[in-house]
Structures are given as C-alpha cells and as structure tokens.
Design a protein around this motif. Structure first.
Motif, PDB file in Angstrom:
ATOM      1  N   ALA A  70       0.827  -1.208   0.000  1.00 12.97           N
ATOM      2  CA  ALA A  70       0.000   0.000   0.000  1.00 12.97           C
ATOM      3  C   ALA A  70       0.860   1.255   0.000  1.00 12.97           C
ATOM      4  O   ALA A  70       0.332   2.361   0.013  1.00 12.97           O
ATOM      5  N   GLY A  71       2.191   1.069   0.020  1.00 16.40           N
ATOM      6  CA  GLY A  71       3.076   2.225   0.022  1.00 16.40           C
ATOM      7  C   GLY A  71       3.139   2.925   1.361  1.00 16.40           C
ATOM      8  O   GLY A  71       3.570   4.072   1.452  1.00 16.40           O
ATOM      9  N   GLU A  72       2.730   2.243   2.440  1.00 18.19           N
ATOM     10  CA  GLU A  72       2.713   2.895   3.755  1.00 18.19           C
ATOM     11  C   GLU A  72       4.003   2.657   4.525  1.00 18.19           C
ATOM     12  O   GLU A  72       4.244   3.270   5.547  1.00 18.19           O
ATOM     13  N   ALA A  73       4.832   1.687   4.073  1.00 21.48           N
ATOM     14  CA  ALA A  73       6.045   1.390   4.825  1.00 21.48           C
ATOM     15  C   ALA A  73       7.220   1.241   3.870  1.00 21.48           C
ATOM     16  O   ALA A  73       7.054   0.829   2.726  1.00 21.48           O
ATOM     17  N   GLN A  74       8.407   1.595   4.360  1.00 21.22           N
ATOM     18  CA  GLN A  74       9.622   1.421   3.577  1.00 21.22           C
ATOM     19  C   GLN A  74       9.976  -0.059   3.526  1.00 21.22           C
ATOM     20  O   GLN A  74       9.486  -0.853   4.329  1.00 21.22           O
ATOM     21  N   ILE A  75      10.892  -0.406   2.586  1.00 17.96           N
ATOM     22  CA  ILE A  75      11.240  -1.815   2.452  1.00 17.96           C
ATOM     23  C   ILE A  75      12.399  -2.203   3.370  1.00 17.96           C
ATOM     24  O   ILE A  75      12.832  -3.342   3.353  1.00 17.96           O
ATOM     25  N   ASN A  76      12.888  -1.267   4.181  1.00 21.94           N
ATOM     26  CA  ASN A  76      14.107  -1.559   4.945  1.00 21.94           C
ATOM     27  C   ASN A  76      13.843  -1.769   6.429  1.00 21.94           C
ATOM     28  O   ASN A  76      14.615  -1.371   7.269  1.00 21.94           O
ATOM     29  N   ARG A  77      12.710  -2.369   6.749  1.00 20.84           N
ATOM     30  CA  ARG A  77      12.374  -2.503   8.169  1.00 20.84           C
ATOM     31  C   ARG A  77      12.462  -3.935   8.652  1.00 20.84           C
ATOM     32  O   ARG A  77      11.995  -4.241   9.745  1.00 20.84           O
ATOM     33  N   CYS A  78      13.054  -4.837   7.874  1.00 20.11           N
ATOM     34  CA  CYS A  78      13.060  -6.247   8.259  1.00 20.11           C
ATOM     35  C   CYS A  78      14.485  -6.747   8.532  1.00 20.11           C
ATOM     36  O   CYS A  78      15.198  -7.114   7.596  1.00 20.11           O
ATOM     37  N   PRO A  79      14.930  -6.728   9.800  1.00 17.30           N
ATOM     38  CA  PRO A  79      16.297  -7.192  10.087  1.00 17.30           C
ATOM     39  C   PRO A  79      16.534  -8.676   9.771  1.00 17.30           C
ATOM     40  O   PRO A  79      17.597  -9.006   9.245  1.00 17.30           O
ATOM     41  N   PRO A  80      15.599  -9.600  10.034  1.00 17.34           N
ATOM     42  CA  PRO A  80      15.915 -10.999   9.703  1.00 17.34           C
ATOM     43  C   PRO A  80      16.114 -11.218   8.206  1.00 17.34           C
ATOM     44  O   PRO A  80      16.908 -12.055   7.810  1.00 17.34           O
ATOM     45  N   GLY A  81      15.408 -10.467   7.365  1.00 16.45           N
ATOM     46  CA  GLY A  81      15.594 -10.591   5.923  1.00 16.45           C
ATOM     47  C   GLY A  81      16.945 -10.048   5.485  1.00 16.45           C
ATOM     48  O   GLY A  81      17.552 -10.538   4.558  1.00 16.45           O
ATOM     49  N   GLY A  82      17.395  -9.004   6.193  1.00 19.74           N
ATOM     50  CA  GLY A  82      18.712  -8.448   5.940  1.00 19.74           C
ATOM     51  C   GLY A  82      18.831  -7.775   4.584  1.00 19.74           C
ATOM     52  O   GLY A  82      17.843  -7.529   3.894  1.00 19.74           O
ATOM     53  N   ALA A  83      20.082  -7.510   4.234  1.00 22.53           N
ATOM     54  CA  ALA A  83      20.360  -6.793   2.986  1.00 22.53           C
ATOM     55  C   ALA A  83      19.843  -7.576   1.781  1.00 22.53           C
ATOM     56  O   ALA A  83      19.335  -6.999   0.824  1.00 22.53           O
ATOM     57  N   GLN A  84      19.960  -8.916   1.875  1.00 27.00           N
ATOM     58  CA  GLN A  84      19.516  -9.739   0.756  1.00 27.00           C
ATOM     59  C   GLN A  84      18.008  -9.570   0.519  1.00 27.00           C
ATOM     60  O   GLN A  84      17.562  -9.422  -0.612  1.00 27.00           O
ATOM     61  N   GLY A  85      17.262  -9.588   1.631  1.00 31.67           N
ATOM     62  CA  GLY A  85      15.814  -9.422   1.520  1.00 31.67           C
ATOM     63  C   GLY A  85      15.460  -8.074   0.931  1.00 31.67           C
ATOM     64  O   GLY A  85      14.560  -7.963   0.091  1.00 31.67           O
ATOM     65  N   ILE A  86      16.187  -7.045   1.374  1.00 30.34           N
ATOM     66  CA  ILE A  86      15.905  -5.693   0.871  1.00 30.34           C
ATOM     67  C   ILE A  86      16.173  -5.633  -0.623  1.00 30.34           C
ATOM     68  O   ILE A  86      15.388  -5.064  -1.390  1.00 30.34           O
ATOM     69  N   THR A  87      17.285  -6.263  -1.065  1.00 33.18           N
ATOM     70  CA  THR A  87      17.599  -6.267  -2.502  1.00 33.18           C
ATOM     71  C   THR A  87      16.487  -6.946  -3.283  1.00 33.18           C
ATOM     72  O   THR A  87      16.058  -6.458  -4.342  1.00 33.18           O
ATOM     73  N   GLN A  88      16.004  -8.069  -2.756  1.00 38.15           N
ATOM     74  CA  GLN A  88      14.950  -8.792  -3.469  1.00 38.15           C
ATOM     75  C   GLN A  88      13.679  -7.951  -3.555  1.00 38.15           C
ATOM     76  O   GLN A  88      13.029  -7.907  -4.597  1.00 38.15           O
ATOM     77  N   LEU A  89      13.349  -7.282  -2.422  1.00 37.10           N
ATOM     78  CA  LEU A  89      12.154  -6.431  -2.421  1.00 37.10           C
ATOM     79  C   LEU A  89      12.318  -5.286  -3.411  1.00 37.10           C
ATOM     80  O   LEU A  89      11.392  -4.947  -4.155  1.00 37.10           O
ATOM     81  N   ALA A  90      13.529  -4.711  -3.431  1.00 31.12           N
ATOM     82  CA  ALA A  90      13.782  -3.585  -4.327  1.00 31.12           C
ATOM     83  C   ALA A  90      13.634  -4.034  -5.778  1.00 31.12           C
ATOM     84  O   ALA A  90      13.067  -3.315  -6.607  1.00 31.12           O
ATOM     85  N   ASP A  91      14.140  -5.267  -6.070  1.00 31.83           N
ATOM     86  CA  ASP A  91      14.010  -5.792  -7.434  1.00 31.83           C
ATOM     87  C   ASP A  91      12.543  -5.962  -7.803  1.00 31.83           C
ATOM     88  O   ASP A  91      12.115  -5.605  -8.897  1.00 31.83           O
ATOM     89  N   LEU A  92      11.782  -6.501  -6.844  1.00 28.77           N
ATOM     90  CA  LEU A  92      10.367  -6.783  -7.118  1.00 28.77           C
ATOM     91  C   LEU A  92       9.594  -5.504  -7.364  1.00 28.77           C
ATOM     92  O   LEU A  92       8.775  -5.419  -8.272  1.00 28.77           O
ATOM     93  N   LEU A  93       9.858  -4.506  -6.510  1.00 31.33           N
ATOM     94  CA  LEU A  93       9.055  -3.281  -6.572  1.00 31.33           C
ATOM     95  C   LEU A  93       9.675  -2.238  -7.481  1.00 31.33           C
ATOM     96  O   LEU A  93       9.123  -1.153  -7.649  1.00 31.33           O
ATOM     97  N   ASP A  94      10.861  -2.563  -8.029  1.00 32.41           N
ATOM     98  CA  ASP A  94      11.551  -1.649  -8.922  1.00 32.41           C
ATOM     99  C   ASP A  94      11.828  -0.316  -8.244  1.00 32.41           C
ATOM    100  O   ASP A  94      11.535   0.753  -8.783  1.00 32.41           O
ATOM    101  N   VAL A  95      12.357  -0.391  -7.027  1.00 28.25           N
ATOM    102  CA  VAL A  95      12.782   0.835  -6.344  1.00 28.25           C
ATOM    103  C   VAL A  95      14.250   0.666  -5.956  1.00 28.25           C
ATOM    104  O   VAL A  95      14.817  -0.414  -6.090  1.00 28.25           O
ATOM    105  N   GLU A  96      14.868   1.746  -5.487  1.00 26.56           N
ATOM    106  CA  GLU A  96      16.260   1.689  -5.076  1.00 26.56           C
ATOM    107  C   GLU A  96      16.376   0.916  -3.755  1.00 26.56           C
ATOM    108  O   GLU A  96      15.594   1.157  -2.841  1.00 26.56           O
ATOM    109  N   PRO A  97      17.331  -0.027  -3.656  1.00 22.07           N
ATOM    110  CA  PRO A  97      17.516  -0.678  -2.351  1.00 22.07           C
ATOM    111  C   PRO A  97      18.017   0.336  -1.317  1.00 22.07           C
ATOM    112  O   PRO A  97      18.808   1.223  -1.633  1.00 22.07           O
ATOM    113  N   LEU A  98      17.509   0.188  -0.097  1.00 33.82           N
ATOM    114  CA  LEU A  98      17.895   1.105   0.989  1.00 33.82           C
ATOM    115  C   LEU A  98      18.718   0.323   2.005  1.00 33.82           C
ATOM    116  O   LEU A  98      18.585  -0.889   2.106  1.00 33.82           O
ATOM    117  N   PRO A  99      19.564   1.010   2.765  1.00 35.82           N
ATOM    118  CA  PRO A  99      20.221   0.299   3.874  1.00 35.82           C
ATOM    119  C   PRO A  99      19.202  -0.025   4.959  1.00 35.82           C
ATOM    120  O   PRO A  99      18.207   0.686   5.111  1.00 35.82           O
TER     121      PRO A  99
END
Lengths: 200, 520
Positions: free
Chosen positions: A71-100
């Motif tokens: 819904a665009g209400e939360a950033q993709i960088n709030r999941c520590p167990p997923g880590g950087a890898q999870g963020i990269t995957q989310l960024a790829d899926l949503l076509d946005v820039e990966p965040l730290p």
C-alpha cells in the motif's frame, strides 16, 4: 436496409463493432469472474519476507508488513531478519532503489533459537500465547519447551516470561550446513592485461 | 576379441586428454596394508540422518559387529572392521575439504588380530528371492565405491525397468589405479557380482566399460568371460581415453547413445551404472558373507616412496596409510582424497571411508609457480571441453555476480564438477569452486524458503485459530447477555404476578375493611 448491408463500409463497421462489443462483454465478465483474490503483490512481497513473524518492523507479522509495503505505507528496509539480501529482493520486485537496513528496527544478526531453562519454568503459558508459530509445547502449571525445528528465533516469547527463564541462543551450525564459498576476488582485476594498460 | 563383435560407441561431447601418471602403480597388484593402531569410523555418512550408535566406550567388539544402525531408509550401517575395543565416540577430523570435525567411533584393534576379513554372515542360499538379496546388501552396508557412495540396495531397486547394466571400470582420474588393480586381480568376483546385480535389476545385457589405457584389465576380463560365460550376455567395451569418460551420464551416452535427461537418473533411459568395486563388494556380501570392511586405495604422489594399491580397512587414518607408503611429509604437502581432478584436499588425521579410492600426496605449488587467476578472456575453451555441453564462462559470470536465477536457467545443476573447464582455462580461474559455491548458495536459499514457507503456514493456521477463538468467545458472550436479559425480563414479570397475588391475599385478609380507593 439490404442496400446498406451491401455497402462494404457499413458491413465492416457493423462486423468490427459487433466483434468489439462481443469481446468487450467477454472481458468484462472475465474481469469479474476471475478477479484474483486479495492483492497479488502482497503475496509476492510476503514470499520474500523471512516469515519469522517477529514484529521488529512494527507490524504484527510478516503479512501485515507486506500489506503495508504494497500500500506504500512502509519502507522496504524494516526487516532485520531478511537483511540486505531481503531488501535487494524487495527492491528488485518493486523496482525501487535498495535502501540500507533501518537501524531503528534492529540489525542483521545470525539465526537464533529460543531456549527454555526447563527447571526454572513455572508453567504459566504466557510464552505459548506469545509464540506466533506454535513452536512452544506445554500446558498450565507444567513445564514448557521449545520445538527447535519450528522456532523462527523471533524472541517474542522472551519478554512475557515472568521468571526470565527463556533465552535466545545461536542456532547450531551442523556439519552439513558447511558450504563452498566463492573464491576470493583475484586482486579485483577484471580487465584483461592489454585493456588495463589502456585504462592507465 | 575375435569372438565378440565390437560394441558401437556413440560420440560424446567435450572432454580433455590428461597426463595419466598411472604407470607407477598400475602393475603393482594389491598389497594388504598392515593393521593400524586406530580406526576412525565417522557417524555422518554422505547420505541420510545421523546413525544410532549401538556400542559404548570401553566395550569390546568382534569383527563385523554392528556399531551404528541407520535411522532412515538411506542410512548405511557401520560395522567393526576388526575385533577391537571401543576407545571413544568423539569428534575427529573428517575427510572433508574444510577439515570439519564430526562424531566418530574410535576403535583400538585387539593385539593379535589380523586384517583378514572373515565371513561373519552365512552366505545367502543359492535360490534366494530378490527381497532377501536386497536386504542382505542393505544390512551389509554396501554402498557405491566409485562416486558419491549412494547405498547400493536403493540403487538396485529403481522405479524404471532396466535393460542394460553398465559396469564402470573407466577410472578416468589420473594417478588412481584402484579399480584397475581390482579388475586385474579379482575379475571373477566382479563378474559374479555383475551377474547377481543383472538378476536383481532384470537387465538382459551387461557392458563392462574399460578405458583404452587399461588393455591388460580388458584382456583378463575377456578371458574370464570366454572360459566361463555368464548367463546374461556380457561384453567388455573399450572406450577412448578421455576425461571424464567415467562420469555416469557421459558413460551411458557413450555406450548406449541414450542421453540421461537433465536432473534425471540413468534408470530413466533403462540403464543402471555400477562401479566394478561395488560389484565385488556385493558378490562378497551375498555369496561369501563378507562385509565390505576394506577397500582398495591407491597411495601415490611425488613425495611417496612406495606408491601402491593398498587393501585398507575402512577407518584407517590417512596418516597411517602414508607412513606405510613411505611418504616424505613436508610442510608444503597437500593431501588429496580421490583423484587430482575431483578429489578434495583433506586433513592428514582423517580416515579412509568407503568412497576413498586414492590418496595423493602433492606439493603445494610455490608462490612463484601458483599463478594468480586472471580475467576471463572469453576464449571459449571451457565450452569446448564441457562434457555436459554447458557454457562454463557464462556460469562463471552468473556465479560470480550471484545471479542464481540465470545460473539455473543455464543448467548449473547439470554440471558434474569434473573440472575439465578449469583444467583448460588459460586464465587459471578456479571455475569449479565458483559452481560449487553457487550450487551451495542456491540449495541454502531453497532450504530457507521451505523453512519460511512452513513458518508462514504455521502462523496463518494460528491466526485462523485465534480468530475462531475470538469469534466463539464473542458468540458465548452474546448468548450470555441474551440469557441475562431474558432472566431479567422473567423476574420482572414474576414480581408483577407476586405483587398481584399479594394484593389479592391482603384483600382477602381484610374483607371487613373498606377496599382501597381506586387508583386514579
């Protein structure tokens, strides 16, 4: 009327219009009939999230977080167990820039598993109610224990314990967990010798 | 040979010609290694779950006694190689590239025992059902002795009908001559085992594949076949010397012209492939009642004074074996279990296991000799030699940049890790390590995915249950409210009736009194 039908222009308009109407109705009906249940994007995001259900993102579980991201209400960088890898995957899926990873929600840590010091347990069932994946076994006034294979290491059971008998320990790395690693990058040289000279 | 028409071979892609270095050990026969001081038997087999230990430290065991039993269908039981005392069950180095430690049963052989393997089971009766034979092979702990060490009983019960049994006597790795020595010294055992296996599989043809650089072994096997022909038509097929001709899929394609499908098994094209040493082990287990407690290991290398093919008890430490072979151990020595192409560097304390066909002592290349890997120049040599017709240079880029999805699309998992690509690479890129790392990473991600799927299912079931519980609670509350409301209504009505009755009674009591004034 007949004469009008014999006119190829009128005929073409009628045929094409009829086809358009037919397919329009077909599409309209199928849009209603085959409408996907729920938001497919939520499913895709939820698939990437690690399903620890730890709530570190501030949402009560992975699916609510996935819904918030969709819904665009939360950033993709709030999941520590997923880590950087999870963020990269989310960024790829949503076509946005990966965040730290947002440090407010925790830092990346090696996998842990909860451990109940069983002789200290008073059998209050508070941890059982807290466990999001039913990985604690026990009954009122009887000893509780963790089903280690099912534990996601979310540590939600630690706080509710009134006698502090639950701790998070590092998950054992058994021998068959060893894996080959990529060779060290060779001096970071990726250009062939003649090209490297040209760059210099 | 004149009596048999030569078997037609199909062309196979790729492959390299290697310097074989087999001459030092190939004519030496089999030497029985002396009894070691200790035997280390790792509990973690390449397949299956950890075994259930049946003995305790300090216990005395006899030869062939069951020390650890499998807990699942793919586990392989462990038997005592000789009469011995159990010293301990403790972690020791495993024959593993990362020198990992794993739980091992440590045996100290009794002082006056020999390394001779006695029959510890009665031989199977000549007419036994397939079930009985398979059960014997399983309980004897026979596993593949050439490649990955898969339990033989499972490999002998395939889901598809088998027409052809191929005996793999190729031994295409340089230096190793263990199978060659076995074929030259014990050909009858191999053929008897093959006949038995062909019976179990229902195969109607046996092909014994031998690489062209072992003409003596081929001649000996042919002579045995000519003097006592087996019931199943059997022939020796000599293949060109080319690495990796002994790869299972490559061999099936070369001998039958049938290609094993990607991700499939040879049984899907009606072929079973078995190593020659496994055949001998099956023959001994079934017909002689001897458990596979030893194997033939080629010990060789530049720093080994007496290279030879040793018959070694399973569990013998590699250090003992090297001492027997007169190895000059130096700091820069590297010990490889298996051949130079696919073998892994192992710690010296590690034991010989059922799949160890060779121990190589090689010198670590000096700093000047060891060339740093250089950039890939896309020469394409690797693609020419790949026996699986993959594109090694593409896989290298995908592995390196961790584009696992693309690597899988380029059939990374069809790579047999033979190392031919790395051998011909002019830039000396350790290609196989890249592929192994990528495969391991993909498998790890798949494992994590299945775990997280499981957690999600459990979470969703729990949520559903929680919602149901809340709904039920709400329902109960509602019912209770309704009940109280009706009871309250009832009591109101009762009160009215009671008051009326009271009034009437009071009226009766005071008939003489004037009636109460009518209320207005």
């Amino acid at each position: 009327m007949n004469a009008a039908l014999n006119d190829p222009v009128v005929l073409a308009v009628l045929v094409l219009g009829g086809l358009g109407l037919f397919f329009g109705i077909l599409l309209g009906i199928s849009a209603v009939l085959f409408r996907p249940k729920g938001n497919p994007l939520v499913e895709q995001i939820n698939d990437i999230l690690p399903q620890t259900q730890c709530g570190q993102c501030g949402f009560p579980g992975c699916r609510p977080y996935a819904e918030a991201i969709a819904a665009g209400e939360a950033q993709i960088n709030r999941c520590p167990p997923g880590g950087a890898q999870g963020i990269t995957q989310l960024a790829d899926l949503l076509d946005v820039e990966p965040l730290p990873l947002n440090a407010e929600h925790g830092t990346e840590a090696p996998p842990t598993v909860a451990y109940i010091r069983e002789d200290e347990c008073i059998g209050c069932t508070k941890c059982i109610q807290a466990c999001p994946v039913d990985a604690i076994l026990g009954a009122a006034r009887l000893m509780h224990t963790i089903i280690a294979d099912e534990c996601t290491g979310c540590d939600l059971c630690v706080d509710p314990c009134p006698v502090n008998c639950i701790e998070m320990v590092l998950r054992d790395q058994p021998t068959d967990n060893w894996q080959w690693t990529l060779p060290a990058a060779p001096n970071a040289v990726t250009l062939i010798a003649t090209d490297a000279e040209r760059v210099d | 040979m004149g009596t048999q028409r030569a078997h037609a071979l199909s062309p196979v892609p790729g492959g390299v010609r290697l310097p074989m270095h087999k001459e030092r050990t190939r004519d030496l026969g089999i030497i029985t290694a002396p009894l070691p001081k200790r035997l280390l038997l790792p509990l973690k087999a390449p397949f299956g779950a950890e075994l259930a230990v049946r003995v305790q430290a300090g216990e005395q065991v006899v030869q062939g006694q069951l020390l650890a039993a499998p807990t699942d269908a793919v586990g392989i039981p462990i038997h005592a190689p000789v009469a011995a005392t159990v010293l301990e069950i403790a972690p020791h180095p495993l024959p593993h590239p990362a020198a990992l430690h794993g739980s091992c049963i440590v045996l100290v052989p009794l002082p006056n025992v020999t390394t001779q393997i006695e029959a510890t089971l009665p031989p199977c009766p000549p007419v036994s059902s397939k079930q009985v034979l398979l059960e014997r092979i399983r309980s004897a702990g026979v596993s593949g002795m050439g490649g990955a060490g898969f339990p033989s009983a499972l490999k002998l019960s395939p889901r598809h009908p088998i027409q052809t049994l191929i005996l793999n006597g190729i031994e295409c790795e340089p230096y190793i001559t263990a199978d060659e020595a076995l074929m030259r010294e014990r050909p009858t055992e191999i053929i008897a085992g093959a006949e038995l296996v062909a019976h179990l599989l229902g195969a109607n043809e046996i092909l014994i594949a031998i690489e062209g650089n072992k003409p003596e072994a081929a001649d000996i096997l042919r002579t045995v076949l000519d003097t006592s022909p087996p019931k199943v038509p059997t022939q020796v097929v000599v293949t060109p010397t080319r690495y990796p001709a002994g790869g299972e899929k490559q061999l099936v394609q070369e001998l039958t012209g049938r290609e094993v499908p990607s991700g499939g098994l040879p049984s899907e094209v009606g072929v079973a492939c078995q190593n020659v040493a496994t055949m001998a082990a099956i023959y001994r287990a079934v017909c002689l009642g001897q458990l596979p407690l030893s194997r033939i290991v080629t010990v060789t290398g530049v720093a080994v004074a007496q290279p030879a093919n040793y018959e070694v008890l399973i569990g013998t430490p590699i250090s003992t074996l090297l001492a027997v072979a007169g190895a000059q151990l130096k700091d820069d020595c590297r010990i490889v279990a298996g051949g130079p192409m696919m073998g892994v560097s192992v710690p010296i304390e590690a034991p010989v296991i059922k799949t160890t066909n060779g121990v190589l002592l090689s010198m670590e290349p000096s700093a000047e000799q060891a060339m740093e890997p250089m950039a890939c120049i896309r020469c394409g040599y690797c693609a020419e030699v790949c026996p699986a017709t993959l594109l090694p240079q593409q896989l290298y880029w995908f592995a390196r940049s961790q584009e696992h999805e693309k690597a899988e699309q380029h059939h990374l998992f069809d790579c047999i890790e033979c190392g031919a690509c790395a051998y011909v690479c002019p830039s000396r890129i350790p290609l196989v390590q890249y592929y192994r790392a990528a495969k391991a990473e993909i498998r790890r991600q798949q494992r994590e995915k299945s775990l997280s799927d499981r957690a999600r299912d459990r979470f969703e079931v729990r949520q559903q249950r929680e919602q149901q519980r809340l709904a039920e609670q709400e329902e109960r509350r509602r019912q209770r409210r309704e009940k109280t409301r009706t009871t309250a209504a009832n009591s109101e009505r009762d009160a009215i009736v009671k008051a009326a009755v009271e009034r009437v009674r009071q009226g009766e009591d005071s008939t003489d009194k004037p009636p109460p004034p009518p209320s207005t």
